[in-house]
Every structure is written in structure tokens, then in C-alpha cells.
Motif scaffolding. Structure first.
Motif, PDB file in Angstrom:
ATOM      1  N   GLN B   6     -27.606  71.745 106.386  1.00 32.66           N
ATOM      2  CA  GLN B   6     -28.622  71.950 105.364  1.00 32.66           C
ATOM      3  C   GLN B   6     -28.864  73.432 105.173  1.00 32.66           C
ATOM      4  OE1 GLN B   6     -31.450  68.337 106.690  1.00 32.66           O
ATOM      5  NE2 GLN B   6     -32.234  69.532 104.963  1.00 32.66           N
ATOM      6  N   CYS B  23     -27.440  69.980 101.101  1.00 32.25           N
ATOM      7  CA  CYS B  23     -27.002  69.216 102.272  1.00 32.25           C
ATOM      8  C   CYS B  23     -25.501  68.992 102.108  1.00 32.25           C
ATOM      9  CB  CYS B  23     -27.758  67.890 102.306  1.00 32.25           C
ATOM     10  SG  CYS B  23     -27.272  66.748 103.607  1.00 32.25           S
ATOM     11  N   CYS B  89     -31.991  65.636 105.433  1.00 38.17           N
ATOM     12  CA  CYS B  89     -31.025  64.738 104.811  1.00 38.17           C
ATOM     13  C   CYS B  89     -30.336  63.947 105.928  1.00 38.17           C
ATOM     14  CB  CYS B  89     -30.009  65.489 103.955  1.00 38.17           C
ATOM     15  SG  CYS B  89     -28.877  66.570 104.847  1.00 38.17           S
TER      16      CYS B  89
END
Lengths: 113, 109
Positions: B6, B23, B89
């Protein structure tokens, strides 16, 4: 529904002690997970279960054990606690695998000194 | 081992600004989820995307899944202080999710 509950919320252990982190869900989910989260980091999967009686290792299983005797409960056992196990532990459950939403408990903050 | 990266790791902006969080992975995932986590609490799901190229909107938040299902982005329009939190994520594969390291967002009034 209470969702996912975890006990205790906080715990301090001395090196070499053992303890069990409790996790219970009341949503009848088959899938349950244990994660650890170190400060400012994401979640690392410790163990997971796809149903009662079935467990499998995640990314970081060393030093931990689990059991899944019922659909509701998924306890995490720490044997011979080490400072490296200082972390926040989250239990989660989901109805579906993979793409299914995971519902998380409030976490257990563990310190090993 | 599947990894999700990320970026940025930290983001501090003023109220009203727009932002995008990324991400990325070298692996293909069957689904991509975004969670938001507030201090002292567990993550809470914001969205799940499953189709390459999929775009989902949730009020001021727009989520996109890459065509090859290896990457995703989260765009926030006109950020508010209530958007402050850790955004994670997570890629779905089999019975498991692989989480990214998170983006800590702070929106200043």
C-alpha cells in the motif's frame, strides 16, 4: 447479536508463561481467523478454520496453537510466551471464504515482558 | 507468498482535499476488499470488488479494481476529519485474506 467477542481485552504476560485468548461468534459463521497486528502495521494471519474440527496454519503460526471444537468458539493458545508475541490480536469470522466480509472482534492487547 | 503493498504509508491532508491510496501486488486475487480501522477497534469492511476493472462508489469514496485483478485504488473526494483512520486493503484467495500494511490517513480540520 453480539457479533465477535474476545476476552481478555488486555493482558500482560511474563516470558515463558502461557495463556489462551478466547474468541466467540454468534453469527453461525463457518470461517474463523486469528490475526496479529503490530503497531502501525497490517494484519498477519496466524491460524484459520473453515469449520468445526478443521484448522490450518496462516503466515505466522509459530508459537501458537488453535482448536475448533464448536462452530462458535475458536480459542488461540500461546505456549511459552516471548517478547516477539507482544501485539494486538484480532479474531474474525465470515460466512463466505475469500470474498466474504470478515467481521472482527475488538482485539486483545498482549504485552510480554 | 502473496504480498500487497500500500502507498502511501502515511497521509496527512487538510479538510476538503482529495486523495488516492494505492494497493499493488504481483499476484492475482479473486477479490479485493478495503477495510477502515479506528484506534482500539477491529477493521470494518468498506467495500468488496471482484471483477477486473470494477468501480464502486460509496458516497465520497470511489474504489477501483485493476483490469488484471492485481491492484486497487481508493479515492476520497473532499476529505473530512471523520475519514481519519487506517485504511487496509485485503486480497482474497481461497479461504484466506492477505492484508496490506495499511495507509494511516489524518484529515485536519
Amino acid at each position: 447479536n453480539a457479533g465477535v467477542t474476545q476476552t481478555p481485552k488486555f493482558r500482560i504476560l511474563k516470558i515463558g508463561q502461557s495463556m489462551t485468548l478466547q474468541c466467540t461468534q454468534d453469527m453461525n459463521h463457518n470461517y474463523m481467523y486469528w490475526y496479529r497486528q503490530d503497531p502501525g502495521m497490517g494484519l498477519k494471519l496466524i491460524y484459520y478454520s473453515v469449520g468445526a474440527g478443521i484448522t490450518d496454519k496462516g503466515e505466522v503460526p509459530n508459537g501458537y496453537n488453535v482448536s475448533r471444537s464448536t462452530t462458535e468458539d475458536f480459542p488461540l493458545r500461546l505456549e511459552l510466551a516471548a517478547p516477539s508475541q507482544t501485539s494486538v490480536y484480532f479474531c474474525a469470522s465470515s460466512y463466505l471464504a475469500g470474498a466474504g466480509e470478515q467481521y472482527f472482534g475488538p482485539g486483545t492487547r498482549l504485552t510480554v515482558t | 507468498t502473496q504480498l500487497l503493498e500500500q502507498s502511501p504509508q502515511f497521509l496527512s491532508i487538510q479538510e476538503g482535499e482529495n486523495l488516492t491510496v494505492y494497493c499493488n501486488s504481483s499476484s492475482v486475487f479473486s477479490s479485493l476488499q478495503w477495510y477502515r480501522q479506528e484506534p482500539g477497534e477491529g477493521p470494518v469492511l468498506l467495500v468488496t470488488v471482484v471483477t477486473g476493472g470494477e468501480v464502486k462508489k460509496l458516497k465520497r469514496l470511489t474504489f477501483q479494481f485493476g483490469d488484471a485483478r492485481k491492484d486497487s485504488s481508493l479515492h476520497i473526494t473532499a476529505a473530512q476529519p471523520g475519514d481519519t483512520g487506517l485504511y487496509l486493503c485485503a486480497g482474497g484467495s481461497g479461504s484466506r485474506l492477505t492484508f496490506g500494511e495499511g495507509t494511516q490517513l489524518t484529515v485536519n480540520p
